[in-house]
Motif scaffolding. Structure first.
Motif, PDB file in Angstrom:
ATOM      1  N   THR A  93      43.043  -0.877   6.296  1.00 11.49           N
ATOM      2  CA  THR A  93      41.679  -0.765   6.800  1.00 11.49           C
ATOM      3  C   THR A  93      40.832   0.037   5.824  1.00 11.49           C
ATOM      4  OG1 THR A  93      42.517  -0.786   9.071  1.00 11.49           O
ATOM      5  CG2 THR A  93      40.251  -0.020   8.740  1.00 11.49           C
ATOM      6  N   PRO A  94      39.828  -0.565   5.205  1.00  8.96           N
ATOM      7  CA  PRO A  94      38.978   0.193   4.275  1.00  8.96           C
ATOM      8  C   PRO A  94      38.004   1.089   5.027  1.00  8.96           C
ATOM      9  CG  PRO A  94      38.151  -2.041   4.515  1.00  8.96           C
ATOM     10  CD  PRO A  94      39.429  -1.980   5.324  1.00  8.96           C
ATOM     11  N   ASN A  95      37.351   1.981   4.304  1.00 10.68           N
ATOM     12  CA  ASN A  95      36.310   2.819   4.895  1.00 10.68           C
ATOM     13  C   ASN A  95      35.009   2.029   4.983  1.00 10.68           C
ATOM     14  OD1 ASN A  95      37.836   5.166   2.864  1.00 10.68           O
ATOM     15  ND2 ASN A  95      37.801   5.438   5.071  1.00 10.68           N
ATOM     16  N   ARG A  96      34.338   2.153   6.111  1.00  4.85           N
ATOM     17  CA  ARG A  96      33.029   1.516   6.244  1.00  4.85           C
ATOM     18  C   ARG A  96      31.935   2.426   5.690  1.00  4.85           C
ATOM     19  NH1 ARG A  96      30.846  -2.544   9.605  1.00  4.85           N
ATOM     20  NH2 ARG A  96      32.571  -2.555  11.108  1.00  4.85           N
ATOM     21  N   PHE A  97      32.029   3.720   6.020  1.00  9.51           N
ATOM     22  CA  PHE A  97      31.024   4.696   5.598  1.00  9.51           C
ATOM     23  C   PHE A  97      31.708   6.005   5.210  1.00  9.51           C
ATOM     24  CE2 PHE A  97      28.442   2.179   8.720  1.00  9.51           C
ATOM     25  CZ  PHE A  97      27.496   1.698   7.826  1.00  9.51           C
ATOM     26  N   THR A  98      30.911   6.937   4.714  1.00 11.19           N
ATOM     27  CA  THR A  98      31.313   8.327   4.533  1.00 11.19           C
ATOM     28  C   THR A  98      30.476   9.142   5.501  1.00 11.19           C
ATOM     29  OG1 THR A  98      31.741   7.943   2.181  1.00 11.19           O
ATOM     30  CG2 THR A  98      31.547  10.230   2.903  1.00 11.19           C
ATOM     31  N   VAL A  99      31.114   9.881   6.399  1.00 10.01           N
ATOM     32  CA  VAL A  99      30.411  10.518   7.517  1.00 10.01           C
ATOM     33  C   VAL A  99      30.648  12.030   7.498  1.00 10.01           C
ATOM     34  CG1 VAL A  99      30.124  10.587  10.025  1.00 10.01           C
ATOM     35  CG2 VAL A  99      30.704   8.426   8.889  1.00 10.01           C
ATOM     36  N   PHE A 100      29.557  12.778   7.631  1.00 12.27           N
ATOM     37  CA  PHE A 100      29.631  14.231   7.766  1.00 12.27           C
ATOM     38  C   PHE A 100      28.988  14.642   9.093  1.00 12.27           C
ATOM     39  CE2 PHE A 100      29.876  13.596   3.229  1.00 12.27           C
ATOM     40  CZ  PHE A 100      30.772  14.557   2.797  1.00 12.27           C
ATOM     41  N   LYS A 101      29.522  15.694   9.669  1.00 13.44           N
ATOM     42  CA  LYS A 101      28.931  16.293  10.867  1.00 13.44           C
ATOM     43  C   LYS A 101      28.174  17.542  10.445  1.00 13.44           C
ATOM     44  CE  LYS A 101      30.258  18.106  15.422  1.00 13.44           C
ATOM     45  NZ  LYS A 101      31.401  18.356  16.328  1.00 13.44           N
ATOM     46  N   ILE A 102      26.895  17.602  10.789  1.00 11.99           N
ATOM     47  CA  ILE A 102      26.050  18.741  10.420  1.00 11.99           C
ATOM     48  C   ILE A 102      25.555  19.424  11.680  1.00 11.99           C
ATOM     49  CG2 ILE A 102      23.899  19.445   9.304  1.00 11.99           C
ATOM     50  CD1 ILE A 102      24.300  17.324   7.240  1.00 11.99           C
ATOM     51  N   LEU A 132      14.916  12.822  11.367  1.00 14.76           N
ATOM     52  CA  LEU A 132      13.847  13.812  11.297  1.00 14.76           C
ATOM     53  C   LEU A 132      13.037  13.743  12.579  1.00 14.76           C
ATOM     54  CD1 LEU A 132      12.251  15.948   9.738  1.00 14.76           C
ATOM     55  CD2 LEU A 132      10.873  14.089   8.771  1.00 14.76           C
ATOM     56  N   GLY A 133      13.324  14.621  13.506  1.00 14.72           N
ATOM     57  CA  GLY A 133      12.613  14.660  14.775  1.00 14.72           C
ATOM     58  C   GLY A 133      11.745  15.893  14.859  1.00 14.72           C
ATOM     59  N   ARG A 134      11.544  16.369  16.070  1.00 14.54           N
ATOM     60  CA  ARG A 134      10.725  17.563  16.250  1.00 14.54           C
ATOM     61  C   ARG A 134      11.430  18.753  15.609  1.00 14.54           C
ATOM     62  NH1 ARG A 134      12.489  21.091  20.002  1.00 14.54           N
ATOM     63  NH2 ARG A 134      14.151  20.461  21.431  1.00 14.54           N
ATOM     64  N   PRO A 135      10.679  19.791  15.256  1.00 20.54           N
ATOM     65  CA  PRO A 135      11.308  20.960  14.636  1.00 20.54           C
ATOM     66  C   PRO A 135      12.347  21.613  15.548  1.00 20.54           C
ATOM     67  CG  PRO A 135       8.920  21.015  14.360  1.00 20.54           C
ATOM     68  CD  PRO A 135       9.212  19.905  15.321  1.00 20.54           C
ATOM     69  N   ILE A 136      13.254  22.323  14.920  1.00 23.34           N
ATOM     70  CA  ILE A 136      14.257  23.098  15.653  1.00 23.34           C
ATOM     71  C   ILE A 136      13.676  24.503  15.814  1.00 23.34           C
ATOM     72  CG2 ILE A 136      16.653  23.877  15.697  1.00 23.34           C
ATOM     73  CD1 ILE A 136      17.189  21.665  13.557  1.00 23.34           C
ATOM     74  N   TYR A 137      13.263  24.829  17.020  1.00 24.50           N
ATOM     75  CA  TYR A 137      12.579  26.093  17.248  1.00 24.50           C
ATOM     76  C   TYR A 137      13.574  27.241  17.405  1.00 24.50           C
ATOM     77  CZ  TYR A 137       8.354  23.325  17.949  1.00 24.50           C
ATOM     78  OH  TYR A 137       7.297  22.481  17.762  1.00 24.50           O
ATOM     79  N   GLN A 138      13.045  28.451  17.356  1.00 20.84           N
ATOM     80  CA  GLN A 138      13.881  29.641  17.480  1.00 20.84           C
ATOM     81  C   GLN A 138      14.717  29.578  18.755  1.00 20.84           C
ATOM     82  OE1 GLN A 138      11.769  33.344  17.066  1.00 20.84           O
ATOM     83  NE2 GLN A 138      13.335  34.504  18.158  1.00 20.84           N
ATOM     84  N   GLY A 139      16.014  29.821  18.616  1.00 24.97           N
ATOM     85  CA  GLY A 139      16.932  29.792  19.737  1.00 24.97           C
ATOM     86  C   GLY A 139      17.530  28.429  20.016  1.00 24.97           C
ATOM     87  N   ASP A 140      17.048  27.395  19.314  1.00 23.77           N
ATOM     88  CA  ASP A 140      17.565  26.044  19.527  1.00 23.77           C
ATOM     89  C   ASP A 140      18.615  25.693  18.480  1.00 23.77           C
ATOM     90  OD1 ASP A 140      15.970  25.665  21.692  1.00 23.77           O
ATOM     91  OD2 ASP A 140      14.409  24.552  20.634  1.00 23.77           O
ATOM     92  N   SER A 141      19.321  24.603  18.732  1.00 24.82           N
ATOM     93  CA  SER A 141      20.300  24.090  17.783  1.00 24.82           C
ATOM     94  C   SER A 141      20.231  22.574  17.772  1.00 24.82           C
ATOM     95  CB  SER A 141      21.719  24.551  18.137  1.00 24.82           C
ATOM     96  OG  SER A 141      22.112  23.994  19.380  1.00 24.82           O
ATOM     97  N   ARG A 142      20.743  21.995  16.716  1.00 17.76           N
ATOM     98  CA  ARG A 142      20.812  20.536  16.621  1.00 17.76           C
ATOM     99  C   ARG A 142      22.098  20.176  15.894  1.00 17.76           C
ATOM    100  NH1 ARG A 142      15.513  18.005  14.502  1.00 17.76           N
ATOM    101  NH2 ARG A 142      14.905  18.782  16.554  1.00 17.76           N
ATOM    102  N   GLU A 143      22.730  19.105  16.366  1.00 16.95           N
ATOM    103  CA  GLU A 143      23.999  18.691  15.785  1.00 16.95           C
ATOM    104  C   GLU A 143      24.065  17.174  15.767  1.00 16.95           C
ATOM    105  OE1 GLU A 143      28.217  20.226  16.848  1.00 16.95           O
ATOM    106  OE2 GLU A 143      27.807  18.532  18.150  1.00 16.95           O
ATOM    107  N   GLY A 144      24.630  16.626  14.715  1.00 12.05           N
ATOM    108  CA  GLY A 144      24.793  15.181  14.662  1.00 12.05           C
ATOM    109  C   GLY A 144      25.457  14.763  13.365  1.00 12.05           C
ATOM    110  N   LEU A 145      25.485  13.461  13.136  1.00 11.56           N
ATOM    111  CA  LEU A 145      26.173  12.890  11.992  1.00 11.56           C
ATOM    112  C   LEU A 145      25.171  12.417  10.944  1.00 11.56           C
ATOM    113  CD1 LEU A 145      28.809  10.730  13.901  1.00 11.56           C
ATOM    114  CD2 LEU A 145      28.908  13.160  13.315  1.00 11.56           C
ATOM    115  N   VAL A 146      25.569  12.517   9.675  1.00  8.65           N
ATOM    116  CA  VAL A 146      24.835  11.905   8.572  1.00  8.65           C
ATOM    117  C   VAL A 146      25.782  10.926   7.894  1.00  8.65           C
ATOM    118  CG1 VAL A 146      23.174  13.758   8.201  1.00  8.65           C
ATOM    119  CG2 VAL A 146      25.400  13.876   7.095  1.00  8.65           C
TER     120      VAL A 146
END
Length: 500
Positions: free
Chosen positions: A122-131, A205-219
């Motif tokens: 099975t080859p790789n489809r993508f290269t994925v990072f979690k940020i 690129l969504g709304r800004p990450i305000y003080q006290g907030d967090s955001r997590e997802g894949l690139v």
């Protein structure tokens, strides 16, 4: 007839002789023939932080996580964690139910369990990072994955994928899969399932990450060539400031260095990275027996020495959950009623506080006990079990979490639990927050999220206003998703408690 018989005999002996020679060659000392008939198992690879390269940056803001799988950029005012996700990780732990249908697997980041007949693997489809991005004290920050790119030691340069085609400046995952989509109904269904996963997990690129907030997802980037040994992930123009017109005005260019190494499956678990996003470190069997502590608290208006039963709303809730845990995790779960100031609470791995009709009152000593329980690896679950009109359960318990956080240290923060957090998949993955009693009763101020207390890069307490304990208490089979969420919380608590 004699000639035919002789020919058949010679052919038979020739075949036997050839077979004997073949066995000799395969089992003999010639490795070339052994490779032809017994090719070696293909080695799986992963990417891990390259300590030598990132130390050359001479920037003390960079560090490597304790499990040596993530690179952390910590400016104290904000923090970024980056981890590579292998196909094995994505298939086995992140999207197990979406990786079992061959070419029709809904997992958009891999080929699932499909094997390329030409390659034999099975080859790789993508290269994925979690940020994972955490804004502690900055006014607002932001990140555009399409401004990031991946550089390899063989000269490749891969730009980050956007999500939807209409909003992406360059390549997008939607265009990628639309180009490969067939015309059948099955193809349409798989395409929509893939896009559903992409929309809930891939950063944009969504709304800004305000003080006290967090955001997590894949690139996501194109797959790496097998000869690649080192890569550099560049987060170009990471936004750290906005001007008076609310336009990005201050930027940082950040670099994260990784090297290739053979994958050791035993090192991985359900998202095995110690981040604020709730990664679970390590694998291994659960204990055969655990205790679920139900916290006994004083109720507003309760006289000294006179115990009211307001605190004990939905007394069968944990019993139902315990039975479900026994069936699901094969763990015997015993129920203990523990006062909020009891020393027994200090050894609890999981403790529940269900809000009843009367407002819970906890003294400073009791809050300190809860904080010390968390310090020792305990996990706290708060849930509304009565929906009283006399007080606001959610705000009251959020204040309790803030009080607990103040007794830990400056790394403790009360923020929303991300929708793709590992607490939703520690045992069985659920993609949406299950309906609560507030949804069924159509109560005002319904919340579509869980609030969490994060301490030292881990989720250590969950606050729910959904009334899941009320649904557990009924024992109704319709509420399986709600029991799965409770079991995920316990599984997450058990795994993370072993690492603190």
């Amino acid at each position: 007839m004699l000639r035919v018989s002789l020919i058949r005999t010679l052919a038979s002996w020739t075949g036997r002789l050839a077979f004997v020679i073949l066995l000799y060659l395969v089992n003999g000392c010639d490795p070339a023939y052994r490779y032809v008939f017994y090719p070696p198992e293909r080695i799986e690879y992963t990417l891990v932080p390259d300590a030598e390269l990132f130390q050359l940056t001479n920037d003390t803001s960079y560090s490597i996580s304790r499990d040596s799988l993530s690179i952390i950029y910590d400016r104290k005012s904000f923090k970024i964690e980056v981890k590579y996700l292998s196909d094995y990780q994505l298939n086995t732990f992140d999207f197990p139910d979406d990786s079992k249908d061959g070419l029709f697997s809904a997992n958009p980041f891999t080929y699932g369990n499909w094997v390329d007949p030409d390659l034999g693997y099975t080859p790789n489809r993508f290269t994925v990072f979690k940020i994972s991005i955490f804004n502690y004290t900055m006014s607002k920050i932001n990140f555009d994955p399409e401004r990031s790119f991946l550089v390899t030691d063989r000269g490749d340069l891969f730009a980050g994928y956007g999500r939807e085609e209409k909003s992406s400046r360059n390549q997008s995952l939607e265009a990628y899969f639309r180009k490969r989509k067939g015309s059948s109904g099955v193809d349409d269904e798989v395409f929509e399932r893939r896009m559903g996963i992409i929309r809930t997990t891939v950063l944009y690129l969504g709304r800004p990450i305000y003080q006290g907030d967090s955001r997590e997802g894949l690139v996501v980037y194109d797959p790496l060539h097998e000869s690649v040994q080192k890569v550099k992930l560049v987060l170009d123009d990471f936004i750290v400031g906005y001007d008076e017109n609310n336009e990005p005005s201050e930027f940082l260019d950040l670099q994260f260095f990784f090297r290739r190494k053979p994958l050791v499956r035993e090192e991985l678990g359900p998202a095995a990275t110690p981040s604020d996003t709730g990664a679970v470190a390590g694998t291994g069997a659960f204990p055969s027996r655990i205790e679920l502590h139900r916290i006994r608290y004083r109720v507003e208006g309760e006289e000294e020495g006179v115990q009211r039963e307001d605190w004990n709303a939905k007394p069968r809730a944990l019993n139902t959950l315990a039975r479900f845990i026994a069936d699901s995790l094969k763990i015997e779960a015993a129920i203990k009623i523990t006062p909020a100031d009891s020393p027994d609470l200090l050894s609890a791995q999981v403790a529940f506080l269900f809000g009843g009709p009367g407002k819970p009152i906890l003294t400073d000593v009791e809050v300190t006990t809860l904080a010390n329980m968390i310090r020792r690896g305990g996990f706290l679950v708060l849930d509304n079990a009565a929906f009283p009109s006399t007080y606001n359960f959610f705000s009251s318990m959020e204040q309790l979490l803030e009080s607990i956080a103040s007794k830990l240290d400056r790394e403790a923060r009360v923020i929303t639990v991300p929708s793709d957090h590992d607490v939703y998949r520690a045992w069985h993955r659920i993609t949406t927050l299950p309906q609560g009693m507030d949804d069924l009763e159509n109560l005002p101020e319904k919340r579509t999220y869980l609030q969490g207390l994060f301490w030292r890069n881990r989720l250590v307490a969950v606050l729910s206003s959904k009334g899941y304990s009320m649904m557990w208490d009924t024992g109704d089979s319709r509420y399986t998703d709600q029991l799965i969420l409770g079991t995920n919380m316990v599984a997450y608590a058990l795994r993370t408690s072993r690492t603190r």
